[in-house]
Write a protein that holds these residues in place. Structure first.
Motif, mmCIF file in Angstrom:
data_model
loop_
_atom_site.group_PDB
_atom_site.id
_atom_site.type_symbol
_atom_site.label_atom_id
_atom_site.label_comp_id
_atom_site.label_asym_id
_atom_site.label_seq_id
_atom_site.Cartn_x
_atom_site.Cartn_y
_atom_site.Cartn_z
ATOM 1 N N GLU A 253 0.943 -1.219 -0.033
ATOM 2 C CA GLU A 253 0.198 -0.022 0.017
ATOM 3 C C GLU A 253 1.034 1.317 0.069
ATOM 4 N N PRO A 254 0.808 2.234 -1.039
ATOM 5 C CA PRO A 254 1.773 3.195 -0.877
ATOM 6 C C PRO A 254 1.540 4.279 0.217
ATOM 7 N N ALA A 255 2.625 4.906 0.528
ATOM 8 C CA ALA A 255 2.637 5.521 1.853
ATOM 9 C C ALA A 255 2.028 6.941 1.389
ATOM 10 N N ALA A 256 2.182 7.557 0.111
ATOM 11 C CA ALA A 256 1.524 8.578 -0.077
ATOM 12 C C ALA A 256 0.057 8.522 -0.210
ATOM 13 N N ASN A 257 -0.779 9.731 0.172
ATOM 14 C CA ASN A 257 -2.065 9.585 -0.066
ATOM 15 C C ASN A 257 -2.367 10.051 -1.534
ATOM 16 N N PHE A 258 -2.765 9.199 -2.473
ATOM 17 C CA PHE A 258 -2.944 9.721 -3.648
ATOM 18 C C PHE A 258 -4.397 10.294 -4.070
ATOM 19 N N SER A 259 -5.289 10.066 -2.908
ATOM 20 C CA SER A 259 -6.538 10.605 -3.186
ATOM 21 C C SER A 259 -6.776 12.325 -2.754
ATOM 22 N N LYS A 260 -5.615 12.456 -1.855
ATOM 23 C CA LYS A 260 -5.735 13.970 -1.258
ATOM 24 C C LYS A 260 -4.554 14.557 -1.839
ATOM 25 N N LEU A 261 -4.166 14.420 -3.071
ATOM 26 C CA LEU A 261 -3.016 15.225 -3.756
ATOM 27 C C LEU A 261 -3.287 16.424 -3.924
ATOM 28 N N GLU A 262 -2.345 17.356 -3.469
ATOM 29 C CA GLU A 262 -2.505 18.702 -3.388
ATOM 30 C C GLU A 262 -1.184 19.317 -3.975
ATOM 31 N N GLU A 263 -0.146 19.196 -2.979
ATOM 32 C CA GLU A 263 1.189 19.975 -2.995
ATOM 33 C C GLU A 263 1.917 18.649 -3.070
ATOM 34 N N VAL A 264 3.087 18.818 -4.210
ATOM 35 C CA VAL A 264 3.967 17.795 -4.312
ATOM 36 C C VAL A 264 5.501 18.411 -4.046
ATOM 37 N N VAL B 20 -10.116 17.715 -13.696
ATOM 38 C CA VAL B 20 -10.211 17.966 -12.383
ATOM 39 C C VAL B 20 -11.239 17.438 -11.574
ATOM 40 N N LEU B 21 -12.621 17.614 -12.277
ATOM 41 C CA LEU B 21 -13.899 17.089 -11.574
ATOM 42 C C LEU B 21 -14.112 15.690 -11.291
ATOM 43 N N TYR B 22 -13.739 15.249 -12.416
ATOM 44 C CA TYR B 22 -14.013 13.462 -12.511
ATOM 45 C C TYR B 22 -12.848 12.635 -11.534
ATOM 46 N N PRO B 23 -11.864 12.869 -11.566
ATOM 47 C CA PRO B 23 -10.878 12.207 -10.645
ATOM 48 C C PRO B 23 -11.181 12.376 -9.032
ATOM 49 N N ILE B 24 -11.924 13.427 -8.677
ATOM 50 C CA ILE B 24 -12.107 13.758 -7.344
ATOM 51 C C ILE B 24 -13.473 13.169 -6.770
ATOM 52 N N PHE B 25 -14.343 13.097 -7.808
ATOM 53 C CA PHE B 25 -15.981 12.570 -7.648
ATOM 54 C C PHE B 25 -16.004 11.382 -8.077
ATOM 55 N N VAL B 26 -15.632 10.982 -9.080
ATOM 56 C CA VAL B 26 -16.275 9.768 -9.943
ATOM 57 C C VAL B 26 -15.144 8.662 -9.838
ATOM 58 N N VAL B 27 -15.655 7.468 -9.529
ATOM 59 C CA VAL B 27 -14.855 6.264 -9.294
ATOM 60 C C VAL B 27 -14.278 5.964 -10.669
ATOM 61 N N SER B 28 -13.095 5.544 -10.882
ATOM 62 C CA SER B 28 -12.584 5.309 -12.148
ATOM 63 C C SER B 28 -13.247 4.198 -12.930
ATOM 64 N N GLU B 29 -13.797 3.094 -12.664
ATOM 65 C CA GLU B 29 -14.734 2.261 -13.015
ATOM 66 C C GLU B 29 -15.932 2.891 -13.761
ATOM 67 N N LEU B 30 -16.585 3.788 -13.115
ATOM 68 C CA LEU B 30 -17.806 4.528 -13.577
ATOM 69 C C LEU B 30 -17.734 5.770 -14.361
ATOM 70 N N ARG B 31 -16.453 6.016 -14.786
ATOM 71 C CA ARG B 31 -16.460 7.050 -15.708
ATOM 72 C C ARG B 31 -16.946 7.101 -17.013
ATOM 73 N N VAL B 32 -17.405 7.947 -17.652
ATOM 74 C CA VAL B 32 -17.788 7.997 -19.014
ATOM 75 C C VAL B 32 -17.060 8.948 -19.724
ATOM 76 N N ASP B 33 -16.487 8.605 -20.763
ATOM 77 C CA ASP B 33 -15.538 9.281 -21.588
ATOM 78 C C ASP B 33 -16.320 10.564 -22.248
ATOM 79 N N LEU B 34 -16.184 11.692 -21.585
ATOM 80 C CA LEU B 34 -17.362 12.793 -22.141
ATOM 81 C C LEU B 34 -16.710 13.372 -23.589
ATOM 82 N N PHE B 35 -15.273 13.051 -23.780
ATOM 83 C CA PHE B 35 -14.825 13.407 -25.144
ATOM 84 C C PHE B 35 -15.590 12.443 -26.165
#
Lengths: 285, 172
Positions: A253-264, B20-35
């Motif tokens: 399991e990666p140490a970095a939290n990729f779901s809360k990425l903001e600054e790197v 920007v919005l998709y990767p935060i709110f939508v699970v990768s498996e449920l993504r619809v390619d808007l393009f």
């Protein structure tokens, strides 16, 4: 001879196909630096992307600041106790560090110079969803170059795979195209950390009889010259030794939290090829 | 010019959603390619040559953030646009049911295309089981959600036509 509409209908798709093929073949071999088109797109869209990300960040801050405060008091008490424990631990580590320094001096080791870090902000993610890449707001004009390591406070995040003047494309360690030479910190067992395309990685080529346990910390070995030695990559989550085969399967399991990425932070260091080339030249001389 | 500006806004909106919005709110498996949805809409509503140019542009835009060698997405989108504009004339793709099938098929084509190119380039790729799960889920999501998005785009076209914004494109 006048061009009929039917001929025109045929010629236009053929021209477009030729254009597509030439574009595809022109860029097939090297994508070290971003193309003009890529730089243009990134230059135009990144300010808007930053604004959108800022708005989302603001909303999530409000959420965290107000709605998430339930149980904060208990959490605060627990954290205080944890802090006391950690202070004691830090003191022990400080002692160990001093002892280490003395031993290093005895062995005439050169004191390593801390590698400079360049803070950068995340601009965007991979648009397709099939890869694990991000775009950051620092580029070649800030000293970022191909193959530089990108880290966060928690651990290694990835490496730079494309640079324009003010932006860089980073391949995260979660991507199956990423491979990092790694060590188990406790037992010094070596392997190659490869992304699984989700929030997990796998440590490949670890022999069946090697000592790997769940909870072991995985660090970069420094081999290959891209990633500095000793960066935390993650912790072992699962070890599977099948009934056959040379290797065991080690999920990390990666140490970095990729779901809360903001600054790197980008590890600014000279490209790895230089010393090798110099060495080769010396040998030739 | 107005049509171009509107298309630019649509594409920019889709790009922001994807990056920007998709990767935060939508699970990768449920993504619809808007393009892909935009591309199919363009293939249905524009001339073939214009749709193909759009395919190239959208593909190049998609390729910006990817770690692949060569222009992968322009090739995939080009194929999709060509197929869509050809089938539009020969099949009844006005029907939402057919559109669902077609969008699912295109998503499948896109996923398999990316995977094939990764294999050809000898690059790393996700485990087959994981890839198949993502592909299947994405195909179903695209088939379910895609026609609704297409219907939305058609409604937008009609609305803009009604307002007189789309006069140029209609004459074209």
């Amino acid at each position: 001879m006048p061009v009929t509409s039917q001929t025109r209908k045929l010629i236009i798709p053929i021209l477009i196909i030729l254009l597509a093929l030439s574009l595809i073949s022109a860029n097939l071999h090297s994508r070290e630096n971003m193309s003009f088109f890529e730089s243009l797109v990134v230059g135009i869209t990144s300010p808007i992307q930053k604004v959108v990300r800022g708005i989302i960040g603001g909303i999530s801050e409000v959420w965290r600041g107000y709605f998430y405060l339930v149980g904060t008091h208990q959490e605060n008490e627990a954290l205080k106790r944890e802090l006391q424990k950690l202070k004691l631990q830090v003191n022990r580590y400080r002692e160990a560090d001093l002892a280490n320094q003395r031993l290093r001096a005895l062995l005439n080791f050169k004191k390593s110079i801390a590698t400079p870090l360049l803070p950068a902000e995340l601009v965007a993610f991979d648009p397709s969803g099939w890869f694990q890449t991000i775009l950051i707001d620092k580029g070649s004009s800030d000293g970022v170059a191909q193959d530089m390591a990108v880290v966060s406070a928690e651990g290694l995040m990835g490496r730079v795979i494309g640079v324009s003047n003010h932006h860089a494309k980073v391949l995260l360690i979660l991507d199956p195209n990423s491979a990092v030479d790694a060590l188990i910190q406790r037992s010094r067992v070596r392997g190659v950390l490869v992304g699984l395309g989700r929030h997990r990685c796998v440590l490949k080529y670890v022999q069946r009889n090697e000592d790997v346990q769940v909870g072991d910390r995985v660090i970069s070995s420094g081999m290959g010259g891209v990633f500095p030695k000793g960066l935390l990559l993650g912790t072992v989550q699962e070890v599977v030794r099948g009934s056959s085969g040379l290797f065991q399967r080690v999920e990390v399991e990666p140490a970095a939290n990729f779901s809360k990425l903001e600054e790197v932070m980008v590890v600014i260091q000279p490209p790895p090829e230089e010393p090798r080339l110099k060495g080769a030249r010396k040998r030739q001389e | 010019m107005r049509t171009f500006f509107l298309y630019f806004l649509l594409i920019l909106g889709a790009y922001l959603c994807q990056t920007v919005l998709y990767p935060i709110f939508v699970v990768s498996e449920l993504r619809v390619d808007l393009f892909l949805v935009l591309l199919i809409h363009f293939s249905f509503s524009l001339d073939r040559s214009k749709a193909l140019v759009m395919a190239l542009f959208l593909g190049l835009l998609m390729d910006v953030g990817l770690p692949l060698k060569g222009l992968v997405y322009p090739l995939i989108y080009f194929g999709v646009a060509l197929l869509a504009s050809m089938l539009w004339q020969n099949l009844n793709l006005h029907s939402r049911r057919y559109q669902a099938f077609f969008l699912g098929l295109c998503t499948l084509f896109e996923g398999v295309g990316v995977r094939t190119i990764l294999v050809l380039q000898d690059a790393g790729f996700a485990e087959t089981s994981h890839f198949l799960v993502v592909l299947a889920t994405r195909t179903i999501t695209a088939a379910l959600v895609g026609p609704l998005l297409l219907a939305g785009l058609e409604r937008l076209d009609q609305w803009l036509l009604h307002l007189g914004v789309f006069r140029e494109s209609q004459e074209a």
